[in-house]
Structures are given as structure tokens and as C-alpha cells.
Write an enzyme that holds these catalytic residues in place. Structure first.
Site, PDB file in Angstrom:
ATOM      1  CB  SER A   1       4.785  24.526 -39.354  1.00 41.42           C
ATOM      2  OG  SER A   1       3.573  24.684 -38.647  1.00 41.42           O
TER       3      SER A   1
ATOM      4  CG  HIS B   1       0.924  24.759 -26.688  1.00 46.10           C
ATOM      5  ND1 HIS B   1      -0.288  25.344 -26.927  1.00 46.10           N
ATOM      6  CD2 HIS B   1       1.130  23.845 -27.687  1.00 46.10           C
ATOM      7  CE1 HIS B   1      -0.817  24.822 -28.018  1.00 46.10           C
ATOM      8  NE2 HIS B   1       0.027  23.931 -28.507  1.00 46.10           N
TER       9      HIS B   1
ATOM     10  CG  HIS C   1       0.274  28.624 -35.972  1.00 46.01           C
ATOM     11  ND1 HIS C   1      -0.352  29.276 -37.014  1.00 46.01           N
ATOM     12  CD2 HIS C   1       0.830  27.513 -36.498  1.00 46.01           C
ATOM     13  CE1 HIS C   1      -0.196  28.569 -38.128  1.00 46.01           C
ATOM     14  NE2 HIS C   1       0.523  27.505 -37.840  1.00 46.01           N
TER      15      HIS C   1
ATOM     16  CB  VAL D   1       6.816  30.988 -43.998  1.00 42.20           C
ATOM     17  CG1 VAL D   1       6.326  32.318 -43.462  1.00 42.20           C
ATOM     18  CG2 VAL D   1       8.031  30.519 -43.213  1.00 42.20           C
TER      19      VAL D   1
ATOM     20  N   GLY E   1       1.569  11.567 -46.176  1.00 46.36           N
ATOM     21  CA  GLY E   1       2.436  10.563 -45.572  1.00 46.36           C
ATOM     22  C   GLY E   1       3.580  11.135 -44.785  1.00 46.36           C
TER      23      GLY E   1
ATOM     24  NE  ARG F   1       9.691  11.525 -36.842  1.00 46.10           N
ATOM     25  CZ  ARG F   1       9.857  12.144 -35.669  1.00 46.10           C
ATOM     26  NH1 ARG F   1       9.519  13.415 -35.542  1.00 46.10           N
ATOM     27  NH2 ARG F   1      10.358  11.498 -34.637  1.00 46.10           N
TER      28      ARG F   1
END
Length: 305
Positions: free
Chosen positions: A93, A97, A107, A110, A259, A261
Site C-alpha cells: 500500500s 503527497h 494512492h 494490491v 493489531g 503497526r
């Protein structure tokens, strides 16, 4: 790990490398720093962030591979029959910016999921896509972006681009604002009806198309002069980007609920954003053109054939 997970992981790790190398070369000043992390519940990933560059104010390209005994609610909302099953989830992902308001935010994602099946055979599916969020859009760039999206879909069926373009328009929508996040692209999820090899091939086609879609826009707009007023508008529109990611984005919710990071999950947010109470652009301005003409679903390719 299953053989299918091994294949997908190998591709995703290579995809992260290729995208980071290309984006760092495009920036020309800053490179990516890497954090490898381990998830307490199982799995981990590597987060790569670029900041303070000649082009990118901040951005990240993440690879993650997590597993656990129970799928989080965001993954079973559309598939309640999978509630409580063990899972593996892999994905790349990214969000970029740029500092210049004339270079759009982009953005891409996959991903691949496996859930434990009743007969020992895993239940699997693919998802992903890419979308563009310009602040001062240029029609040529938007058409190019969608042409790259259609080219990625074309080998997989005549109607694939139209279906996933429409899904992207519906998904990247700030419902509370009744406003699109950007000019769209592709979005697909729960893909398994073509068989593993064909679905995997399609996911790779989408992942590989991202650089072809984005790099030419970067090169055309990176040297466009900009004013402080345009920068302020960019920060205002970034606020809408933040609203979507924190309120609606399924990837953000999955990461937090599973859960993951937190620093890696929230790398999609810009370093600076702004909100103004009930602000409206002046009619006839480029800022008004963005919301009136571009932040509405359109058939960009048919209208500009």
C-alpha cells in the site's frame, strides 16, 4: 505458508522495491528510509517512508504480511461466514503527497487474503486498485491516468475497467460531504471467480500499471510555479483526504483492528493539512472548478475520446 501465499509474497516484495526505486529517482533528492516491524499477533512487514524531498513532501510504500487466529470485523463485514477464522493477509500500500499543489496525491494498493476453510482448503481473494487526488487538475493528466487504468484491465475483459472504475468512484467518496475524494481510477475486492492464476495475473497487472500512470504526471507538473494561496488550498483539500482515511478506509480499519503497526498504517496521512469552517471557493475560480467539474464521477475516456 501455502504455495499461493509464497507466490504473492515474492511478487509484492519485488513490487515494493521497484516502486521505491522509481519514486526515489523521480524525487532526485530524498530516498526512502526503511523500518522492519514484527506484529505481536503474527507476521510483520517493512515500511518505507520518503520525506523532505525535492518532489515529495511525504509519502510511504508499505509491505505487510500478517496472520492470526481471527479475521478482524472490517474483513468479515461483507463475508460474515468467515467470522472467527484464521487468516493471512499480504499487501503493498502506498500514498505519495507531493509538496507542489499542481502535482496530485496518489494512492495504490494490491492485496491478497486467505482464510481457513472448512475442508482444509483455504478461502482466498484478491483486492486493490489505484486512485488520483489532484488539487489543481489538468484534463490531460486525468485522461492519462484513466487510460493507464483501462490498459491494465483490457487483457482481462472488455467490461473490467468500467466495472472497477465505477466501484472506485463509489468507494472513494466522502459520504458526509457528498463529495468524491479525487478523480478515481480502479478499485476491486473479493476477487476469486476467475481462479487463482488469472486473479493473481490481474492483480499484478494493476500493481505494475501504477508507475506508468503516475510518473508522466509528475514530470509534467513538478516544475509548475505555485503561490501561497494555492498551497493553502492544497492543505484545505488534504483535510478531506484525512477525513476519508480515518472515517471510511477499509485498509486503515483492517490495520488498526488486526493489531498492525500504527505508524505504518497512518503513514497515508499528509504531514500538513487544514480545515476551515464552512469555506466555499469563489465561483469561476480554479478551486471551484475542482469541486464542480472534477470531484464528480465522469466517464473521462468517453468524454475525451
Amino acid at each position: 505458508m501455502s504455495e499461493q501465499v509464497d507466490q504473492v509474497r515474492e511478487y509484492l516484495v519485488d513490487l515494493q522495491d521497484r516502486i521505491c526505486d522509481a519514486l526515489a529517482a523521480a524525487d532526485g533528492k530524498a530516498g526512502f528510509t526503511e523500518d522492519e516491524w514484527v506484529r505481536e499477533g503474527g507476521g510483520g512487514g517493512r515500511t518505507r517512508v520518503i520525506a523532505g524531498g525535492a518532489l515529495f513532501e511525504q509519502g510511504g510504500v508499505n509491505f505487510s504480511h500478517v496472520h492470526g487466529d481471527k479475521l478482524p470485523p472490517s474483513a468479515t463485514r461483507a463475508r460474515p461466514e468467515l467470522e472467527g477464522r484464521g487468516f493471512q493477509a499480504l499487501g503493498v500500500s502506498l500514498v505519495l503527497h507531493p509538496e507542489n499543489p499542481h502535482v496530485p496525491t496518489s494512492h495504490a494498493n494490491v492485496r491478497y487474503f486467505e482464510a481457513s476453510g472448512d475442508e482444509g482448503e483455504p478461502i482466498w481473494w484478491f483486492g486493490g486498485g489505484f486512485d488520483l487526488t489532484p488539487y489543481y487538475p489538468v484534463l490531460k493528466d486525468v485522461v492519462h491516468w484513466h487510460q493507464a487504468a483501462r490498459d491494465a484491465c483490457w487483457p482481462w475483459g472488455e467490461g473490467v475497467y468500467a466495472e472497477y472504475k465505477d466501484w472506485c468512484d463509489r468507494y472513494f467518496h466522502n459520504t458526509h460531504r457528498n463529495e468524491a475524494r479525487g478523480v478515481g481510477g480502479l478499485f476491486f475486492d473479493d476477487l476469486n471467480e476467475w481462479g487463482f492464476d488469472r486473479c493473481f495475473g490481474f492483480m499484478k497487472s494493476v500493481g505494475d500499471a501504477y508507475l506508468d500512470a503516475y510518473l508522466p504526471i509528475i514530470e509534467r507538473r513538478r516544475d509548475t510555479p505555485w503561490t501561497e494561496a494555492q498551497r493553502e488550498f492544497q492543505l484545505y483539500r488534504r483535510g478531506r483526504y484525512v477525513e476519508f482515511n480515518l472515517v471510511y478506509d477499509r485498509g486503515t480499519l483492517f490495520g488498526l483492528q488486526s493489531g498492525g503497526r500504527t505508524e505504518s498504517i497512518l503513514m497515508s496521512l499528509p504531514p500538513y493539512a487544514a480545515w476551515r469552517y464552512n469555506w466555499q471557493p469563489e465561483p469561476g475560480t480554479p478551486e471551484a472548478e475542482l469541486t464542480d467539474h472534477y470531484l464528480v464521477p465522469r466517464d473521462w475516456l468517453a468524454e475525451n475520446a
